[in-house]
Design an enzyme around this catalytic site. Structure first.
Site, mmCIF file in Angstrom:
data_model
loop_
_atom_site.group_PDB
_atom_site.id
_atom_site.type_symbol
_atom_site.label_atom_id
_atom_site.label_comp_id
_atom_site.label_asym_id
_atom_site.label_seq_id
_atom_site.Cartn_x
_atom_site.Cartn_y
_atom_site.Cartn_z
ATOM 1 N N SER A 163 -29.015 -30.291 31.381
ATOM 2 C CA SER A 163 -29.924 -30.126 30.242
ATOM 3 C C SER A 163 -30.480 -28.710 30.172
ATOM 4 C CB SER A 163 -31.028 -31.176 30.333
ATOM 5 O OG SER A 163 -31.759 -31.199 29.150
ATOM 6 N N HIS A 164 -31.785 -28.565 30.258
ATOM 7 C CA HIS A 164 -32.407 -27.255 30.078
ATOM 8 C C HIS A 164 -32.542 -26.487 31.387
ATOM 9 C CE1 HIS A 164 -35.215 -30.359 31.103
ATOM 10 N NE2 HIS A 164 -35.791 -29.440 31.837
ATOM 11 N N ARG B 237 -45.976 -34.010 37.127
ATOM 12 C CA ARG B 237 -46.308 -33.965 35.705
ATOM 13 C C ARG B 237 -47.611 -34.736 35.490
ATOM 14 N NH1 ARG B 237 -41.722 -31.698 34.089
ATOM 15 N NH2 ARG B 237 -39.672 -32.653 34.399
ATOM 16 N N ARG C 97 -28.343 -34.162 39.399
ATOM 17 C CA ARG C 97 -28.544 -32.730 39.146
ATOM 18 C C ARG C 97 -28.775 -32.012 40.462
ATOM 19 N NH1 ARG C 97 -32.166 -32.579 33.583
ATOM 20 N NH2 ARG C 97 -30.745 -33.989 32.486
ATOM 21 N N ASP D 254 -32.236 -27.803 23.180
ATOM 22 C CA ASP D 254 -32.112 -27.456 24.595
ATOM 23 C C ASP D 254 -30.660 -27.262 25.028
ATOM 24 O OD1 ASP D 254 -31.280 -30.109 24.588
ATOM 25 O OD2 ASP D 254 -32.165 -30.544 26.533
ATOM 26 N N ASP E 17 -28.299 -29.039 26.438
ATOM 27 C CA ASP E 17 -27.254 -30.009 26.075
ATOM 28 C C ASP E 17 -27.467 -30.605 24.688
ATOM 29 O OD1 ASP E 17 -29.519 -31.337 27.094
ATOM 30 O OD2 ASP E 17 -28.353 -33.118 27.587
ATOM 31 N N LYS F 57 -31.002 -39.117 22.929
ATOM 32 C CA LYS F 57 -31.870 -38.368 22.046
ATOM 33 C C LYS F 57 -31.042 -37.275 21.390
ATOM 34 C CE LYS F 57 -34.002 -35.843 25.966
ATOM 35 N NZ LYS F 57 -33.390 -36.404 27.160
ATOM 36 N N THR G 161 -33.563 -39.204 36.817
ATOM 37 C CA THR G 161 -33.919 -39.654 35.463
ATOM 38 C C THR G 161 -32.696 -39.591 34.543
ATOM 39 O OG1 THR G 161 -36.082 -38.615 35.826
ATOM 40 C CG2 THR G 161 -35.593 -39.348 33.594
ATOM 41 N N ASP H 237 -29.944 -32.317 23.229
ATOM 42 C CA ASP H 237 -30.612 -33.590 22.931
ATOM 43 C C ASP H 237 -32.118 -33.437 22.687
ATOM 44 O OD1 ASP H 237 -31.180 -33.093 25.579
ATOM 45 O OD2 ASP H 237 -30.499 -35.050 26.322
ATOM 46 N N ARG H 238 -32.679 -32.264 23.009
ATOM 47 C CA ARG H 238 -34.112 -32.083 22.771
ATOM 48 C C ARG H 238 -34.351 -31.245 21.520
ATOM 49 N NH1 ARG H 238 -37.372 -31.240 28.411
ATOM 50 N NH2 ARG H 238 -36.265 -32.858 29.567
ATOM 51 N N GLU I 270 -39.655 -39.469 23.233
ATOM 52 C CA GLU I 270 -40.313 -39.119 24.478
ATOM 53 C C GLU I 270 -41.141 -37.864 24.242
ATOM 54 O OE1 GLU I 270 -38.237 -40.194 28.352
ATOM 55 O OE2 GLU I 270 -36.705 -39.120 27.244
ATOM 56 N N GLU I 271 -42.222 -37.734 25.012
ATOM 57 C CA GLU I 271 -43.094 -36.572 24.878
ATOM 58 C C GLU I 271 -42.380 -35.282 25.258
ATOM 59 O OE1 GLU I 271 -43.769 -34.940 27.863
ATOM 60 O OE2 GLU I 271 -42.621 -36.516 28.841
ATOM 61 N N SER I 272 -41.284 -35.401 25.990
ATOM 62 C CA SER I 272 -40.568 -34.242 26.521
ATOM 63 C C SER I 272 -39.600 -33.669 25.479
ATOM 64 C CB SER I 272 -39.815 -34.643 27.774
ATOM 65 O OG SER I 272 -38.998 -35.782 27.519
ATOM 66 N N THR J 169 -39.882 -43.507 31.655
ATOM 67 C CA THR J 169 -39.301 -42.227 31.258
ATOM 68 C C THR J 169 -37.776 -42.229 31.439
ATOM 69 O OG1 THR J 169 -41.316 -41.072 31.840
ATOM 70 C CG2 THR J 169 -39.298 -39.778 31.857
HETATM 71 C C1 VG1 Z 1 -37.395 -35.250 31.999
HETATM 72 C C2 VG1 Z 1 -38.274 -35.767 30.883
HETATM 73 C C3 VG1 Z 1 -37.745 -37.088 30.372
HETATM 74 C C4 VG1 Z 1 -36.290 -36.909 29.904
HETATM 75 C C5 VG1 Z 1 -35.470 -36.330 31.041
HETATM 76 C C6 VG1 Z 1 -34.056 -36.000 30.625
HETATM 77 O O1 VG1 Z 1 -37.401 -36.161 33.085
HETATM 78 O O2 VG1 Z 1 -39.612 -35.898 31.324
HETATM 79 O O3 VG1 Z 1 -38.560 -37.539 29.334
HETATM 80 O O4 VG1 Z 1 -35.736 -38.128 29.512
HETATM 81 O O5 VG1 Z 1 -36.071 -35.115 31.512
HETATM 82 O O6 VG1 Z 1 -34.043 -35.143 29.540
HETATM 83 P P1 VG1 Z 1 -38.329 -35.953 34.384
HETATM 84 O O7 VG1 Z 1 -37.961 -37.069 35.322
HETATM 85 O O8 VG1 Z 1 -38.033 -34.597 34.903
HETATM 86 O O9 VG1 Z 1 -39.736 -36.030 33.899
HETATM 87 V V1 VG1 Z 1 -32.874 -33.949 29.420
HETATM 88 O O10 VG1 Z 1 -32.951 -33.251 27.880
HETATM 89 O O11 VG1 Z 1 -33.353 -32.966 30.732
HETATM 90 O O12 VG1 Z 1 -31.453 -34.689 29.713
HETATM 91 CO CO CO Z 2 -31.385 -32.266 27.380
#
Ligand code: VG1
Ligand code: CO
Length: 544
Positions: free
Chosen positions: A113-114, A497, A22, A278, A280, A377, A18, A282-283, A364-366, A345
């Site tokens: 990210s997180h 999910r 990683r 978070d 990085d 983001k 996504t 962006d959240r 995004e909901e996340s 997503t």
């Molecule tokens: C998750 C979230 C998605 C977001 C992605 C990257 O992806 O659901 O909405 O864009 O993380 O965000 P997934 O495929 O695990 O559902 V970040 O802040 O982790 O770069």
């Molecule tokens: Co992030």
């Protein structure tokens, strides 16, 4: 300095998910693993000779090493210049801003990210294109293809660059400029929001807040913007020193992982406003006193109130949200008479719509919200947007969301994650749902009738590219939805999910607990997908 050629062999697992590639740190530490992926990025690009690349990351373990590797490889591959954040650090939105501001060819962002960090944690790497946004699928597919045939990479035999001193150095024929990206980012924020008004609110004596950087990248940005420019007291800012292991935590700003902040905000003496971001940057998570704003609702509130901020005073062009995000923003778009787009997503799907000027706000909901100011983001941006609204409206967070629901109705929403389950079982669950969903129409679950079942497919309205199998949707005759998809960012097993949504127009019923309000749908989801059977779990590991 002459570049040297190192022979290598492909790894078969370098397919970006996504948001980039990683993996566990140990996977990246295998000889040639990182280098192969970086060279595969370069091999999938054209015409970058003498151009500028932006490089930086969220500061997690392996960030510094990876930056040095990338600098040598960029020089050996013929880039003219690399802009790197001081200490090798850049938040994801700040990296996006640098690419745009300095008209770079692209950027490499080091982040998972997180996901937990440290020697036994995760690492990640992704490529962003010249608009500042994540590479679209055709580029990530090309990178993956290149990774499967790679047989050599180019690098230099040179000493490490000093990453801690702002200024320009040379590496072979390439310039390396270490920059203070915090200042550039703070200036951008100042063009969008009314800093004077926010300053007045913060210093009115009538307002208190907390911001939790969760030991991750936003710490220095929060200190510069919230403390130095907006005047919050130092005790307002929690965990603002970035650590290589994020303090052993899980910097995912939600009710489960941002527990320190949640504990502060859910008391009778709580501050008026709480927020976190978070790993990085962006959240974002937005809280009021005893009040949690779902990311889907946050997007809707920002859209409905955007005209109150200087940056969006003239209105917004349109809104885009990822498919599993609740339809709260759709109601705002309808009222404003603007376009609403539903995308798969991942932020990479917003880029074309933003570039074409079709949308201004995305979400995004996340826990991700952002706008046309960058192509990622942006956590602190969302926090400042809320502060600007609070400064103008002078109402509590809880009152703002209640009056929003009164106007538009409430979309009860929740996401249930089953993390790190057996990948085969999760695959079978999805395969069975895909078989089933065409035949669900007309069936009844807990008093609701299925109106449709499909697997979300998206055709990009700008370039016509298509993306299939983006999540199984089951819609009911009252507008409720259940969505199932597998995560594309995890590094262990699979993560299922389940996204649940129900609309409530009745004002008397808009203040229930979301899990209670969604209880029927939660039961139906378990029944339809046979979640315990395929995952071996009776309950989700994280509920947001
Ligand atoms: C998750 C979230 C998605 C977001 C992605 C990257 O992806 O659901 O909405 O864009 O993380 O965000 P997934 O495929 O695990 O559902 V970040 O802040 O982790 O770069
Ligand atoms: Co992030």
């Amino acid at each position: 300095m002459n570049s040297i050629e190192i022979s290598t062999r492909p790894f078969t697992d370098q397919q970006p998910g996504t948001s980039g590639l990683r993996k566990k740190v140990q996977v990246f530490q295998q000889p040639h693993y990182l280098e192969n992926f970086v060279q595969s990025i370069f091999n999938s690009l054209r015409h970058y000779r003498d151009k500028t690349l932006v490089v930086g990351g969220d500061g997690r373990y392996y960030n510094r090493h990876a930056v040095q590797v990338i600098l040598r490889m960029a020089a050996a591959n013929g880039f003219g210049k690399v802009l790197v954040g001081r200490g090798g650090l850049l938040s994801t939105p700040a990296a996006s801003n640098l690419i745009r501001k300095y008209e770079a060819f692209g950027g490499i962002i080091l982040s998972a990210s997180h996901n937990p960090a440290g020697e036994n944690g995760d690492f990640g790497i992704k490529y962003n294109i010249d608009n500042g946004g994540p590479a679209p699928e055709k580029i990530t597919a090309a990178i993956h293809a290149a990774s499967l045939t790679i047989d050599r990479y180019l690098t230099l035999d040179s000493r490490d660059i000093d990453l801690d001193t702002v200024g320009t150095q040379r590496l072979g024929d390439m310039q390396v400029e270490v920059v203070d990206a915090v200042a550039d980012y703070a200036e951008l924020m100042q063009t969008l929001f009314d800093f004077d008004r926010i300053h007045a609110l913060i210093n009115s004596g009538l307002f208190s807040m907390r911001f939790d950087a969760m030991h991750a990248i936003t710490g220095p940005y929060a200190v510069e913007i919230l403390e130095n420019r907006l005047g919050v007291t130092p005790d307002t800012l929690l965990n603002c020193t970035p650590r290589e292991d994020f303090g052993g935590g899980h910097p995912d700003p939600n009710l489960v992982y941002a527990k320190d902040l949640v504990d502060i905000m859910f008391t009778s003496q709580a501050p008026d406003f709480g927020a976190a971001s978070d790993g990085d940057g962006d959240r974002n998570m937005i809280l009021g006193r005893n009040c949690f704003i779902t990311p889907s609702d946050s997007l809707a509130v920002l859209a409905a109130n955007a005209h109150l901020t200087p940056g969006y005073r003239r209105g917004i062009a349109g809104i885009a949200r990822s498919m599993p995000t609740s339809q709260a923003a759709d109601r705002v778009a309808e009222k404003l008479g603007i376009e609403l787009f539903e995308t798969p997503t991942g932020w990479k799907f917003f880029g074309n719509l933003l570039d074409a000027g079709r949308v201004t706000l995305c979400g995004e909901e996340s826990f991700g919200t952002g706008s046309a100011h960058v192509r990622e983001k942006d956590g602190l941006w969302a926090v400042l947007f809320w502060l600007n609204l609070l400064a103008v409206r002078r109402e509590s967070v809880a009152d703002i969301i209640s009056s929003h629901w009164q106007t538009y109705g409430r979309n009860y929403y929740s996401r249930h994650d089953y993390e790190a389950v057996d990948a085969d079982g999760a695959g079978q669950l999805m395969a069975r749902l895909r078989e089933l969903n065409g035949n669900l129409k007309g069936k009844h679950f807990g008093g609701r009738e299925v109106a449709y079942g499909d697997d979300f497919a998206y055709v990009d309205p700008i370039d016509g590219s298509s993306s299939e199998r983006q999540g199984v949707r089951i819609g009911f005759n009252d507008g409720s939805r259940i969505v199932f998809r597998l995560s594309g960012t995890g590094t262990r097993g699979a993560t299922l999910r389940v996204y649940l949504e129900r609309y409530e127009a009745d004002r008397a019923l808009q203040h229930l607990d979301a899990q209670q309000a969604l209880a029927d749908l939660i039961r139906a989801a378990g029944e339809i997908a046979r979640i315990p059977h395929y995952t071996g779990r009776d309950a989700p590991s994280v509920i947001t």
